[in-house]
Design a protein around this motif. Structure first.
Motif, PDB file in Angstrom:
ATOM      1  N   TRP A 284     -88.475 -18.327  71.924  1.00  0.00           N
ATOM      2  CA  TRP A 284     -89.404 -17.275  71.388  1.00  0.00           C
ATOM      3  C   TRP A 284     -88.757 -16.148  70.623  1.00  0.00           C
ATOM      4  CZ3 TRP A 284     -92.023 -20.800  72.266  1.00  0.00           C
ATOM      5  CH2 TRP A 284     -92.766 -21.228  73.512  1.00  0.00           C
TER       6      TRP A 284
ATOM      7  N   PHE B 134     -93.067 -20.481  68.340  1.00  0.00           N
ATOM      8  CA  PHE B 134     -94.463 -20.324  69.114  1.00  0.00           C
ATOM      9  C   PHE B 134     -94.616 -21.526  69.940  1.00  0.00           C
ATOM     10  CE2 PHE B 134     -94.674 -17.612  65.338  1.00  0.00           C
ATOM     11  CZ  PHE B 134     -95.387 -16.514  65.709  1.00  0.00           C
TER      12      PHE B 134
ATOM     13  N   TYR C 210     -95.208 -16.935  76.854  1.00  0.00           N
ATOM     14  CA  TYR C 210     -94.878 -16.376  75.346  1.00  0.00           C
ATOM     15  C   TYR C 210     -95.606 -15.121  75.559  1.00  0.00           C
ATOM     16  CZ  TYR C 210     -94.905 -15.524  70.452  1.00  0.00           C
ATOM     17  OH  TYR C 210     -94.639 -14.607  69.374  1.00  0.00           O
ATOM     18  N   LEU C 211     -96.687 -14.841  75.761  1.00  0.00           N
ATOM     19  CA  LEU C 211     -97.544 -13.650  75.971  1.00  0.00           C
ATOM     20  C   LEU C 211     -96.681 -12.540  76.898  1.00  0.00           C
ATOM     21  CD1 LEU C 211    -101.266 -14.761  76.054  1.00  0.00           C
ATOM     22  CD2 LEU C 211     -99.858 -13.856  74.092  1.00  0.00           C
TER      23      LEU C 211
ATOM     24  N   THR D  39     -93.596 -11.490  75.043  1.00  0.00           N
ATOM     25  CA  THR D  39     -93.919 -10.352  74.027  1.00  0.00           C
ATOM     26  C   THR D  39     -94.048  -9.224  74.633  1.00  0.00           C
ATOM     27  OG1 THR D  39     -96.378 -10.801  74.007  1.00  0.00           O
ATOM     28  CG2 THR D  39     -95.079 -12.019  72.482  1.00  0.00           C
TER      29      THR D  39
ATOM     30  N   LYS E 217     -93.171  -6.084  71.881  1.00  0.00           N
ATOM     31  CA  LYS E 217     -93.877  -6.433  70.512  1.00  0.00           C
ATOM     32  C   LYS E 217     -95.396  -5.739  70.466  1.00  0.00           C
ATOM     33  CE  LYS E 217     -91.050  -9.681  69.055  1.00  0.00           C
ATOM     34  NZ  LYS E 217     -90.101  -9.415  67.896  1.00  0.00           N
TER      35      LYS E 217
ATOM     36  N   LYS F  83     -99.151  -4.819  70.564  1.00  0.00           N
ATOM     37  CA  LYS F  83    -100.533  -5.763  70.730  1.00  0.00           C
ATOM     38  C   LYS F  83    -101.054  -6.523  69.430  1.00  0.00           C
ATOM     39  CE  LYS F  83    -101.498  -3.170  75.159  1.00  0.00           C
ATOM     40  NZ  LYS F  83    -102.432  -2.282  75.699  1.00  0.00           N
TER      41      LYS F  83
ATOM     42  N   TRP G 207     -99.725  -7.157  66.731  1.00  0.00           N
ATOM     43  CA  TRP G 207     -98.884  -7.954  65.883  1.00  0.00           C
ATOM     44  C   TRP G 207     -99.026  -9.580  66.931  1.00  0.00           C
ATOM     45  CZ3 TRP G 207     -95.013 -11.306  68.316  1.00  0.00           C
ATOM     46  CH2 TRP G 207     -94.260 -11.793  67.132  1.00  0.00           C
ATOM     47  N   VAL G 208     -99.170  -9.473  68.071  1.00  0.00           N
ATOM     48  CA  VAL G 208     -99.253 -10.628  68.905  1.00  0.00           C
ATOM     49  C   VAL G 208    -100.586 -11.162  68.514  1.00  0.00           C
ATOM     50  CG1 VAL G 208     -99.488 -11.633  71.280  1.00  0.00           C
ATOM     51  CG2 VAL G 208     -98.034  -9.568  70.803  1.00  0.00           C
ATOM     52  N   GLU G 209    -101.562 -10.380  68.621  1.00  0.00           N
ATOM     53  CA  GLU G 209    -103.023 -10.947  68.269  1.00  0.00           C
ATOM     54  C   GLU G 209    -103.028 -11.743  66.931  1.00  0.00           C
ATOM     55  OE1 GLU G 209    -105.484  -7.387  69.253  1.00  0.00           O
ATOM     56  OE2 GLU G 209    -104.720  -7.494  71.155  1.00  0.00           O
TER      57      GLU G 209
ATOM     58  N   LYS H 279    -100.492 -12.539  65.029  1.00  0.00           N
ATOM     59  CA  LYS H 279     -99.750 -14.069  64.968  1.00  0.00           C
ATOM     60  C   LYS H 279    -100.249 -15.358  65.652  1.00  0.00           C
ATOM     61  CE  LYS H 279     -95.581 -12.539  62.734  1.00  0.00           C
ATOM     62  NZ  LYS H 279     -95.043 -13.398  61.744  1.00  0.00           N
TER      63      LYS H 279
ATOM     64  N   LYS I 257    -106.598 -13.017  74.903  1.00  0.00           N
ATOM     65  CA  LYS I 257    -105.266 -12.797  75.473  1.00  0.00           C
ATOM     66  C   LYS I 257    -105.075 -11.948  76.872  1.00  0.00           C
ATOM     67  CE  LYS I 257    -102.970  -9.025  74.130  1.00  0.00           C
ATOM     68  NZ  LYS I 257    -102.037  -8.102  73.302  1.00  0.00           N
TER      69      LYS I 257
END
Length: 206
Positions: free
Chosen positions: A25, A30, A138-139, A142, A147, A149, A151-153, A155, A163
């Motif tokens: 990661w 991903f 992965y979540l 992050t 990372k 929030k 950005w994660v949503e 990506k 999530k």
């Protein structure tokens, strides 16, 4: 179907595999980037027999066939099977991990894995780590990597609600994701904001 906690999991392979995921990661991969490795691995383990593979992984065979179609392997299954069989016959003394690494590199363009990464992933698959548990892992990574929030949503194309639903399972040891990520000791205060925890605590007191 209710999740059944495995009776025995090789812990060394389990933990080594989870650590390898963290490094992948960090490298920018991903969960979906590991699907070729995962499904090709189980394909050769069960000698190209989709029905046996599906049964062993407790996945419907149409699901596996769908993955092979998406990965572009639907018309290559015979070639894949024959190539692996020949490698087995020609190199019986070469360790499985090394043979599979060669096989994977031949039939998969990207991503590439080092020999160490390949071996760690194989150990994780052999422990029967579910492919669907890669995303919650992965979540969690992050969050621990700081990372943002949004950005994660962005990506991953997830809504905040989706999530949150996935993350809620990892603090419940009796769920699939909660069990498989338990060596990482996920904490409620990592998953939920202070405000949300206060609201939940207030509801329990009522």
């Amino acid at each position: 179907m209710a999740f059944k906690i495995p009776t025995a999991v090789p812990k060394a392979q389990w933990i080594k595999g989870l650590s390898a995921l963290n490094r992948l990661w960090k490298r920018g991969l991903f969960p979906e980037d590991l699907d070729r490795h995962y499904f090709l691995h189980w394909f050769v383990v069960y000698k190209g027999n989709i029905i046996q593979t599906a049964k062993a992984l407790d996945i419907h065979r149409n699901t596996i066939q769908g993955h092979f179609l998406e990965l572009g392997y639907s018309k290559k299954s015979v070639k894949l099977r024959h190539t692996w069989q020949k490698m087995e016959e020609d190199s019986p003394k070469i360790p499985f991990e090394k043979k599979f690494h060669i096989f994977y590199n031949r039939f998969s363009g990207k991503p590439r894995f080092s020999a160490e990464e390949n071996a760690a992933l194989i150990g994780l698959w052999r422990a029967k780590f579910p492919f669907k548990s890669l995303t919650p892992h992965y979540l969690l990574w992050t969050i621990r990597s700081g990372k943002p929030k949004d950005w994660v949503e962005r990506k991953m194309g997830y809504s905040y609600r989706h999530k949150a639903r996935l993350l809620s399972q990892i603090v419940k040891p009796k769920t699939r994701d909660g069990f498989w990520l338990s060596p990482l000791k996920p904490q409620i205060n990592e998953i939920y904001s202070r405000r949300y925890r206060a609201i939940m605590a207030h509801k329990k007191k009522r």
